[in-house]
Motif scaffolding. Sequence first.
Motif, mmCIF file in Angstrom:
data_model
loop_
_atom_site.group_PDB
_atom_site.id
_atom_site.type_symbol
_atom_site.label_atom_id
_atom_site.label_comp_id
_atom_site.label_asym_id
_atom_site.label_seq_id
_atom_site.Cartn_x
_atom_site.Cartn_y
_atom_site.Cartn_z
ATOM 1 N N ALA A 120 0.822 -1.210 0.000
ATOM 2 C CA ALA A 120 0.000 0.000 0.000
ATOM 3 C C ALA A 120 0.855 1.259 0.000
ATOM 4 O O ALA A 120 0.544 2.234 -0.703
ATOM 5 C CB ALA A 120 -0.921 -0.012 1.224
ATOM 6 N N ALA A 121 1.930 1.264 0.773
ATOM 7 C CA ALA A 121 2.772 2.465 0.873
ATOM 8 C C ALA A 121 3.597 2.689 -0.380
ATOM 9 O O ALA A 121 3.755 3.828 -0.838
ATOM 10 C CB ALA A 121 3.679 2.358 2.091
ATOM 11 N N TYR A 122 4.139 1.628 -0.944
ATOM 12 C CA TYR A 122 5.079 1.786 -2.057
ATOM 13 C C TYR A 122 4.366 2.087 -3.375
ATOM 14 O O TYR A 122 4.822 2.920 -4.157
ATOM 15 C CB TYR A 122 5.925 0.533 -2.206
ATOM 16 C CG TYR A 122 7.076 0.706 -3.176
ATOM 17 C CD1 TYR A 122 8.240 1.357 -2.778
ATOM 18 C CD2 TYR A 122 6.993 0.228 -4.478
ATOM 19 C CE1 TYR A 122 9.298 1.528 -3.661
ATOM 20 C CE2 TYR A 122 8.042 0.388 -5.364
ATOM 21 C CZ TYR A 122 9.188 1.047 -4.955
ATOM 22 O OH TYR A 122 10.226 1.219 -5.836
ATOM 23 N N PHE A 123 3.241 1.433 -3.607
ATOM 24 C CA PHE A 123 2.551 1.607 -4.884
ATOM 25 C C PHE A 123 1.483 2.694 -4.835
ATOM 26 O O PHE A 123 1.183 3.313 -5.851
ATOM 27 C CB PHE A 123 1.936 0.281 -5.336
ATOM 28 C CG PHE A 123 2.948 -0.766 -5.665
ATOM 29 C CD1 PHE A 123 3.624 -0.750 -6.865
ATOM 30 C CD2 PHE A 123 3.257 -1.756 -4.746
ATOM 31 C CE1 PHE A 123 4.577 -1.717 -7.171
ATOM 32 C CE2 PHE A 123 4.203 -2.724 -5.033
ATOM 33 C CZ PHE A 123 4.870 -2.713 -6.246
ATOM 34 N N GLY A 124 0.886 2.931 -3.649
ATOM 35 C CA GLY A 124 -0.068 4.018 -3.492
ATOM 36 C C GLY A 124 -1.296 3.867 -4.379
ATOM 37 O O GLY A 124 -1.658 2.771 -4.814
ATOM 38 N N GLY A 125 -1.947 4.999 -4.666
ATOM 39 C CA GLY A 125 -3.083 5.021 -5.569
ATOM 40 C C GLY A 125 -4.253 4.191 -5.076
ATOM 41 O O GLY A 125 -4.564 4.153 -3.883
ATOM 42 N N LYS A 126 -4.914 3.510 -6.012
ATOM 43 C CA LYS A 126 -6.085 2.717 -5.676
ATOM 44 C C LYS A 126 -5.730 1.530 -4.777
ATOM 45 O O LYS A 126 -6.536 1.128 -3.937
ATOM 46 C CB LYS A 126 -6.754 2.217 -6.958
ATOM 47 C CG LYS A 126 -7.356 3.332 -7.807
ATOM 48 C CD LYS A 126 -8.049 2.752 -9.043
ATOM 49 C CE LYS A 126 -8.675 3.868 -9.874
ATOM 50 N NZ LYS A 126 -9.358 3.343 -11.088
ATOM 51 N N THR A 127 -4.536 1.005 -4.976
ATOM 52 C CA THR A 127 -4.107 -0.113 -4.117
ATOM 53 C C THR A 127 -4.041 0.318 -2.668
ATOM 54 O O THR A 127 -4.535 -0.373 -1.764
ATOM 55 C CB THR A 127 -2.732 -0.629 -4.575
ATOM 56 O OG1 THR A 127 -2.803 -1.036 -5.937
ATOM 57 C CG2 THR A 127 -2.286 -1.801 -3.720
ATOM 58 N N GLY A 179 2.670 3.219 7.499
ATOM 59 C CA GLY A 179 3.126 4.503 8.001
ATOM 60 C C GLY A 179 4.633 4.635 8.002
ATOM 61 O O GLY A 179 5.189 5.678 7.633
ATOM 62 N N GLN A 180 5.329 3.575 8.404
ATOM 63 C CA GLN A 180 6.781 3.606 8.420
ATOM 64 C C GLN A 180 7.344 3.605 6.997
ATOM 65 O O GLN A 180 8.330 4.288 6.709
ATOM 66 C CB GLN A 180 7.306 2.395 9.190
ATOM 67 C CG GLN A 180 8.778 2.448 9.531
ATOM 68 C CD GLN A 180 9.103 3.480 10.588
ATOM 69 O OE1 GLN A 180 8.216 3.928 11.317
ATOM 70 N NE2 GLN A 180 10.368 3.869 10.682
ATOM 71 N N ALA A 181 6.714 2.830 6.116
ATOM 72 C CA ALA A 181 7.206 2.744 4.742
ATOM 73 C C ALA A 181 7.012 4.056 3.997
ATOM 74 O O ALA A 181 7.823 4.412 3.129
ATOM 75 C CB ALA A 181 6.506 1.610 4.006
ATOM 76 N N LEU A 182 5.951 4.798 4.303
ATOM 77 C CA LEU A 182 5.737 6.091 3.652
ATOM 78 C C LEU A 182 6.872 7.068 3.967
ATOM 79 O O LEU A 182 7.238 7.905 3.135
ATOM 80 C CB LEU A 182 4.393 6.686 4.099
ATOM 81 C CG LEU A 182 3.136 6.044 3.504
ATOM 82 C CD1 LEU A 182 1.900 6.654 4.126
ATOM 83 C CD2 LEU A 182 3.117 6.195 1.991
#
Length: 298
Positions: A120-127, A179-182
């Motif tokens: 979720a953090a790395y690809f963002g968007g709809k995922t 949260g950490q990955a963001l």
Amino acid sequence: MASVPFKLESNWRQFRRDFFASKGAVLGLAVALMLIVAAVFAPWVAPQNPYDLMQISILDARLPPGTLSEMGTFTHWLGTDGQGRDLFSAVLYGLRISLMVGVGSALAAGILGTVLGLVAAYFGGKTDTMIMRLVDLLLSLPSILVAMMILAYLGKSIGNVIITLVIMEWAYYARTARGQALVERQRDYVEAARCLAVPQWRIVLKHILPNCLPPLIVIGTLQIARAITLEATLSFLGLGVPVTEPSLGLLISNGYQYMLSGEYWICFYPGIALLITIVSLNLVGDRLRDIFNPRLQK
């Protein structure tokens, strides 16, 4: 390329010094390790297999602590339950089931939640939107109620209890990992890896994931205790593990009916074992949280 800010291997000496500076954490770790060893070696430590009908005598039912067994082979130091089972042996075997459920569900939920959080953090968007809305939904629901509904449908078994707890717990890991990955994805070393055309899976696993581990380790330790508590509650309500493989929660449930008749020990000692297990794990988890979060340190 900038180095990864946190590596447990390179900070092991500092970590060990900080951890053992807390007497409560040391005591919690020692007690937790002792309980784990006792549970693993229960078949050799326990004087009786409490679920082998050949070793149980109904004449030994509800004996008080310190009573010699009917056959005169050993002393029931914690007494016996309503079926004549040695309570000390039953607690050791029940501890095995509780720890198996707690560790197994926390590990499976940690892997699932961490993977989804990183995605979720790395690809963002709809995922990211889809995963986080599911996380928000799970965290907004009362855990015990949802777990009861799932187990009522799946049925009573150790595997079904673990599956239910994984469903209820993975959202905590996912939110923390995201949260950490963001934060980590904006670091210079991640941008440098992208410029060098490093594969995305390698960036996530080798650069982002190691920096997400400290808070996830803390959550994992605390979630083991939470999973054991949830399992004990479900088993006490009759929706957890089956009677043939009782945990500490089911032992407490079986002894509760004898409280008013004066046989307190049938419910009391499994409850004490559950309390000690939860407190020891929480002491370790709290200390790890203090170490990995500098703002909580003095």
